[in-house]
Design a protein around this motif. Structure first.
Motif, PDB file in Angstrom:
ATOM      1  N   PHE A  80      30.826 -33.676  -0.673  1.00  0.00           N
ATOM      2  CA  PHE A  80      30.018 -32.837  -1.912  1.00  0.00           C
ATOM      3  C   PHE A  80      31.620 -31.507  -1.062  1.00  0.00           C
ATOM      4  O   PHE A  80      31.095 -31.714   0.290  1.00  0.00           O
ATOM      5  CB  PHE A  80      28.653 -32.484  -1.423  1.00  0.00           C
ATOM      6  CG  PHE A  80      28.105 -32.847  -2.541  1.00  0.00           C
ATOM      7  CD1 PHE A  80      28.447 -33.600  -3.655  1.00  0.00           C
ATOM      8  CD2 PHE A  80      26.775 -33.730  -2.446  1.00  0.00           C
ATOM      9  CE1 PHE A  80      27.369 -34.797  -4.984  1.00  0.00           C
ATOM     10  CE2 PHE A  80      26.127 -34.368  -2.992  1.00  0.00           C
ATOM     11  CZ  PHE A  80      26.891 -35.148  -4.417  1.00  0.00           C
ATOM     12  N   ALA A 146      20.217 -28.000   4.482  1.00  0.00           N
ATOM     13  CA  ALA A 146      19.138 -28.748   3.301  1.00  0.00           C
ATOM     14  C   ALA A 146      18.812 -29.875   5.401  1.00  0.00           C
ATOM     15  O   ALA A 146      17.530 -30.208   4.917  1.00  0.00           O
ATOM     16  CB  ALA A 146      20.242 -30.212   2.835  1.00  0.00           C
ATOM     17  N   THR A 241      23.498 -37.732  -2.775  1.00  0.00           N
ATOM     18  CA  THR A 241      24.280 -37.795  -2.143  1.00  0.00           C
ATOM     19  C   THR A 241      25.491 -38.592  -2.538  1.00  0.00           C
ATOM     20  O   THR A 241      26.508 -38.340  -2.934  1.00  0.00           O
ATOM     21  CB  THR A 241      24.880 -37.729  -0.291  1.00  0.00           C
ATOM     22  OG1 THR A 241      23.229 -36.430  -0.363  1.00  0.00           O
ATOM     23  CG2 THR A 241      25.513 -37.515   0.321  1.00  0.00           C
TER      24      THR A 241
HETATM   25  N1  PLP Z   1      20.833 -33.167   1.338  1.00  0.00           N
HETATM   26  C1  PLP Z   1      21.468 -33.912   0.276  1.00  0.00           C
HETATM   27  C2  PLP Z   1      21.178 -34.748  -1.317  1.00  0.00           C
HETATM   28  C3  PLP Z   1      23.022 -33.781   0.244  1.00  0.00           C
HETATM   29  O1  PLP Z   1      23.578 -34.251  -0.117  1.00  0.00           O
HETATM   30  C4  PLP Z   1      23.014 -33.355   1.573  1.00  0.00           C
HETATM   31  C5  PLP Z   1      24.780 -33.526   2.319  1.00  0.00           C
HETATM   32  O2  PLP Z   1      25.490 -33.527   1.103  1.00  0.00           O
HETATM   33  C6  PLP Z   1      22.501 -32.894   2.483  1.00  0.00           C
HETATM   34  C7  PLP Z   1      20.993 -32.791   2.268  1.00  0.00           C
HETATM   35  C8  PLP Z   1      22.133 -32.378   3.958  1.00  0.00           C
HETATM   36  O3  PLP Z   1      22.649 -30.771   4.011  1.00  0.00           O
HETATM   37  P1  PLP Z   1      23.456 -29.871   4.925  1.00  0.00           P
HETATM   38  O4  PLP Z   1      24.862 -30.413   5.343  1.00  0.00           O
HETATM   39  O5  PLP Z   1      23.201 -28.574   4.124  1.00  0.00           O
HETATM   40  O6  PLP Z   1      22.234 -30.068   5.716  1.00  0.00           O
END
Ligand code: PLP
Length: 470
Positions: A80, A146, A241
């Motif tokens: 992403f 996240a 993801t």
């Molecule tokens: N959750 C989802 C659905 C994600 O797509 C991602 C990363 O692409 C994450 C969590 C992890 O994000 P972060 O890099 O903010 O920890």
């Protein structure tokens, strides 16, 4: 460096950043350096003499840039996005310049109060339920990622399920959490870090669209309760993801409320779509969940790190994470008159991260972000139509937003070869993923500088590499 040098070199660095971003398209999207090349360009030992700033800037061009995968490149279609924007970069610079540690309200009231307001502004802009606003029992906080938000949600859920006993007695061995195989790896990492353990993360079956099956969750909970286990946490994903699948949050929330289980929704990427009122379906069911997170550092253009994490009731989060040594006592904190964000996160110290969000919302505003999101979603739907019309390919998942996933009908080998060849060309960058045993290419149209012509070129590249497959 003197203040005068700082002014002079600061202007030079800002020029350098603007030149980099405006010219990023000339680089191969993914770095082509061999492992160890970057380090080999650098001295093995730290400098003994100071060097002019110009020499450092020159090494950014000579050594660092070739070692970059250019996330801001308009033909970056991988993972992403991690978009930046000019006001956000300046906000981050202001954060560095102020150099405050906002661990408590008293250590810099502005750091806390701007952040609280930004979380309320974002709740309003995203159309989130009022229960996440800071003027009730809930509220929000900026986390680095996240992953950290999910870990905090797990810790809060653990606290609520054990009524705080976990803080004294440790983690009971019978706590169980639930998610699907499509959830982000940070969920498993979170349950490991929280001492719950991978064995106690039960994988709930998904449907053909890669979304969690509520009937399977209900059955798993019933089976686990019968075996003497204590279901305490469900992580649903709004925009997975691999494929941007949406777990059915309203149905899952009904189950979790009935069962007294904490429901966290991870909308790291897709949640930002709710800035567009017509895409607010991504928020379905949030009025019934315990916690929620989404990342302005992905689609919105607020540069990394900026995850927004909200809870409907902050009591369990604070119960899990607040410890008050004497040296952190303050009159305002004791009186309960202020928020001390150190109690809402894992580390003690914290940066003034809300400035970059504040600068972005004030200087660029929401309208250009909405229009970017609309463009991305529109171009993704066009791309999906082109793919669907080419009988060499098969779309493998629904594509409601800015990600389309497709496989070569020739099988995994053909799909993998196509992705490898396209990435090796340097003119675009894609991610491979696998779901239900099948390999596919993910094309995420999420770059702030991406235009329709880049999407067309990416499609032409994938088609031409498919043409040259053995
Ligand atoms: N959750 C989802 C659905 C994600 O797509 C991602 C990363 O692409 C994450 C969590 C992890 O994000 P972060 O890099 O903010 O920890």
């Amino acid at each position: 460096m003197t203040p005068e040098d700082f002014r002079k070199q600061g202007y030079a660095l800002i020029d350098w950043i603007a030149d980099y971003l405006e010219g990023v398209e000339r680089f191969p999207v993914a770095s082509t350096t061999a492992p160890g090349w970057v380090r080999d360009q650098l001295p093995a030992h730290p400098p003994t003499e100071t060097e002019p700033f110009d020499a450092v800037l020159a090494d950014l061009d000579r050594i660092v840039v070739p070692g970059l995968t250019h996330w801001q490149h308009p033909s970056f279609f991988a993972y992403f996005p991690a978009n930046t924007s000019y006001p956000s970069i300046l906000g981050d610079l202001a954060t560095a310049g102020l150099g405050v540690n906002g661990m408590s309200w008293a250590t810099s009231p502005a750091c806390t109060e701007v952040e609280t307001l930004m979380l309320d502004w974002m709740a309003e802009l995203l159309g989130l339920p009022d229960r996440f606003r800071s003027d009730g029992p809930g509220g929000g906080v900026i986390q680095g990622s996240a992953s950290e938000a999910t870990l905090c949600a797990i810790l809060a859920a653990r606290q609520r399920a054990t009524q705080g006993a976990v803080n004294v007695a440790g983690v009971p061995g019978n706590l169980v959490a639930y998610t699907t195989s499509q959830a982000h790896s940070s969920i498993e990492k979170g349950v490991r870090v929280a001492g719950v353990g991978t064995d106690n993360l039960h994988v709930v079956a998904h449907d053909a669209a890669f979304a969690m099956r509520p009937d399977a969750l209900e059955a798993a909970i019933a089976e686990d309760r019968a075996a003497g286990l204590r279901p305490f946490f469900v992580c649903a994903t709004a925009g997975t993801t691999s494929t941007t699948a949406f777990d059915p949050v309203p149905e899952l929330a009904a189950i979790c409320r009935r069962e007294g289980i904490w429901l966290h929704v991870d909308a790291a990427h897709a949640g930002i779509a709710a800035l567009c009122p017509e895409l607010r379906w991504v928020n379905a069911g949030l009025d019934q969940v315990d916690s929620y997170c989404t990342n302005p550092h992905k689609w919105m253009g607020v540069n990394f790190d900026c995850d927004l994490f909200w809870v409907a009731d902050r009591a369990a989060l604070l119960g899990a994470l607040s410890i008050l040594p004497e040296y952190l006592r303050t009159a305002a904190g004791e009186a309960g008159a202020v928020i001390d964000y150190r109690d809402w996160q894992i580390p003690l110290g914290r940066r003034f991260r809300s400035l970059k969000l504040w600068f972005t919302l004030r200087c660029d505003g929401v309208a250009p972000i909405q229009s970017m999101i609309r463009d991305h979603v529109g171009w993704t739907q066009e791309l999906a139509a082109w793919v669907a019309a080419d009988d060499r390919f098969e779309i493998v998942a629904p594509h409601p937003l800015d990600l389309v996933c497709f496989a070569h009908r020739g099988g995994d080998e053909a799909t993998d070869a196509m992705i490898a060849a396209a990435n090796a060309s340097g003119s675009a960058f894609f991610t491979r993923s696998v779901a239900d045993g099948r390999s596919f290419v993910r094309v995420c149209v999420g770059g702030r500088m991406t235009e329709r012509r880049h999407v067309e070129a990416a499609w032409a590249l994938l088609q031409s590499t498919a043409n040259t497959l053995p």
